[in-house]
Design an enzyme around this catalytic site. Structure first.
Site, PDB file in Angstrom:
ATOM      1  CG  ASP A 245      87.349  16.637 -30.137  1.00 11.06           C
ATOM      2  OD1 ASP A 245      87.604  15.819 -29.174  1.00 11.06           O
ATOM      3  OD2 ASP A 245      87.473  16.397 -31.172  1.00 11.06           O
TER       4      ASP A 245
ATOM      5  CG  HIS B 138      87.587  14.589 -19.809  1.00  6.48           C
ATOM      6  ND1 HIS B 138      87.398  15.016 -21.051  1.00  6.48           N
ATOM      7  CD2 HIS B 138      87.776  13.159 -19.835  1.00  6.48           C
ATOM      8  CE1 HIS B 138      87.224  13.867 -21.721  1.00  6.48           C
ATOM      9  NE2 HIS B 138      87.528  13.023 -21.118  1.00  6.48           N
TER      10      HIS B 138
ATOM     11  CG  LEU C 184      77.436  33.874 -20.383  1.00  5.81           C
ATOM     12  CD1 LEU C 184      77.449  34.029 -21.785  1.00  5.81           C
ATOM     13  CD2 LEU C 184      78.684  33.485 -19.928  1.00  5.81           C
TER      14      LEU C 184
HETATM   15  C1  FPP Z   1      86.098  15.825 -25.884  1.00  4.24           C
HETATM   16  O1  FPP Z   1      87.293  15.466 -25.810  1.00  4.24           O
HETATM   17  C2  FPP Z   1      85.537  16.140 -24.750  1.00  4.24           C
HETATM   18  C3  FPP Z   1      84.415  15.656 -23.998  1.00  4.24           C
HETATM   19  C4  FPP Z   1      83.895  14.495 -24.365  1.00  4.24           C
HETATM   20  C5  FPP Z   1      84.090  16.080 -22.542  1.00  4.24           C
HETATM   21  C6  FPP Z   1      84.029  17.424 -22.455  1.00  4.24           C
HETATM   22  C7  FPP Z   1      83.906  17.701 -21.039  1.00  4.24           C
HETATM   23  C8  FPP Z   1      84.541  18.819 -20.617  1.00  4.24           C
HETATM   24  C9  FPP Z   1      85.448  19.940 -21.109  1.00  4.24           C
HETATM   25  C10 FPP Z   1      84.676  18.921 -19.058  1.00  4.24           C
HETATM   26  C11 FPP Z   1      83.119  19.260 -18.342  1.00  4.24           C
HETATM   27  C12 FPP Z   1      82.437  20.360 -18.628  1.00  4.24           C
HETATM   28  C13 FPP Z   1      81.558  21.457 -18.089  1.00  4.24           C
HETATM   29  C14 FPP Z   1      80.618  22.300 -18.802  1.00  4.24           C
HETATM   30  C15 FPP Z   1      81.634  21.307 -16.665  1.00  4.24           C
HETATM   31  P1  FPP Z   1      87.754  14.066 -26.310  1.00  4.24           P
HETATM   32  O2  FPP Z   1      88.038  13.416 -24.934  1.00  4.24           O
HETATM   33  O3  FPP Z   1      87.035  13.325 -27.051  1.00  4.24           O
HETATM   34  O4  FPP Z   1      89.372  14.183 -26.702  1.00  4.24           O
HETATM   35  P2  FPP Z   1      89.981  13.125 -27.689  1.00  4.24           P
HETATM   36  O5  FPP Z   1      89.342  13.308 -29.011  1.00  4.24           O
HETATM   37  O6  FPP Z   1      91.486  13.854 -27.716  1.00  4.24           O
HETATM   38  O7  FPP Z   1      90.051  11.943 -27.270  1.00  4.24           O
END
Ligand code: FPP
Length: 243
Positions: free
Chosen positions: A21, A38, A132
């Site tokens: 997150d 991201h 893994l």
């Molecule tokens: C939450 O942060 C994150 C997500 C919804 C996306 C997670 C995806 C990745 C890290 C990239 C792809 C992963 C792989 C496995 C290739 P948020 O956007 O909710 O952050 P915020 O709460 O600060 O808005």
């Protein structure tokens, strides 16, 4: 029912599950578009995957996209889908070389056909790898998974392949997306939020949790090593008394 789980004496977690997150906040604080967070998040995924085997972690499960994340702007959703494609395309050779088995949990039908095909192909390509096991949750929600598992169980019963008399925690687990995976020992969440957001509700019933104040783009292999060291200090009892 008696608690039959053996007391967990292994100092490092076999299975770490992470709620990645804070990508959006990380980017916004730097005056960058959310997708930049991201993108940096994917780099951290690569680093953490690489770090796991040396830290004794054999299973890693990452929450990449929840059943609720469709509510975000189409630009962000499309950007995330592009990143998933990019990761699969770019990493497949490296995952094979490093002995990583990649699997996906969650619904697939709502994803675009080409992404579904790529997911199946990389699952097949890495199926024999055993250094893994990496599981990525996409269009995943714990409640949805449990409901889909119940439907599968009822279908199996109707087909004469499953007897309700045999229903217990272990047999129900075989109807879940995570069939074959051990339960997570340690669940981590970045960004300072203290909630589990529908993640691995069934599987993480006995997990240890750690909530970190840093955002996912700042999570490194060293941070993971620290979390594993903290985990080693915990006394896991699974409902039993201290020995
Ligand atoms: C939450 O942060 C994150 C997500 C919804 C996306 C997670 C995806 C990745 C890290 C990239 C792809 C992963 C792989 C496995 C290739 P948020 O956007 O909710 O952050 P915020 O709460 O600060 O808005």
């Amino acid at each position: 029912m008696p608690n039959t789980r053996a007391l967990h004496k292994r100092p490092e977690p076999e299975h770490v599950a992470i709620i990645m997150d804070g990508n959006g906040r990380w980017a916004t604080r730097r005056g960058l578009p959310r997708l930049a967070g991201h993108k940096r998040g994917v780099e951290r995924v690569r680093e953490v995957v690489q770090a796991c085997p040396d830290l004794g972690v054999t299973h890693l499960t990452l929450y990449a996209f929840s059943t609720e994340n469709w509510k975000r702007s189409s630009a962000e959703v499309n950007g995330l889908m592009r990143l998933f494609r990019w990761y699969i395309r770019k990493e497949s050779a490296k995952l094979v070389e490093a002995g990583v088995r990649l699997r996906f949990i969650g619904m697939r039908e709502r994803l675009s056909k080409d992404l579904q095909v790529m997911m199946t192909q990389i699952e097949e390509l890495t199926a024999e790898n055993d250094k893994l096991s990496l599981t990525v949750a996409i269009d995943y929600g714990g409640r949805d998974e449990i409901l889909r598992g119940m439907k599968r169980m009822v279908e199996a019963r109707d087909a004469g392949d499953f007897d309700i008399a045999d229903l217990d925690e272990a047999s129900f687990g075989t109807f879940l997306d995570t069939d074959g995976l051990p339960d997570p020992d340690l669940v981590l969440r970045t960004s300072g939020e203290v909630r589990i957001s529908n993640y691995l509700l069934w599987q993480a019933a006995y997990a240890e949790y750690e909530f970190l104040d840093i955002c996912w783009p700042d999570f490194t292999g060293e941070v993971l090593a620290d979390c594993i060291a903290n985990y080693g200090q915990r006394d896991r009892r699974f409902g039993a008394v201290a020995g």
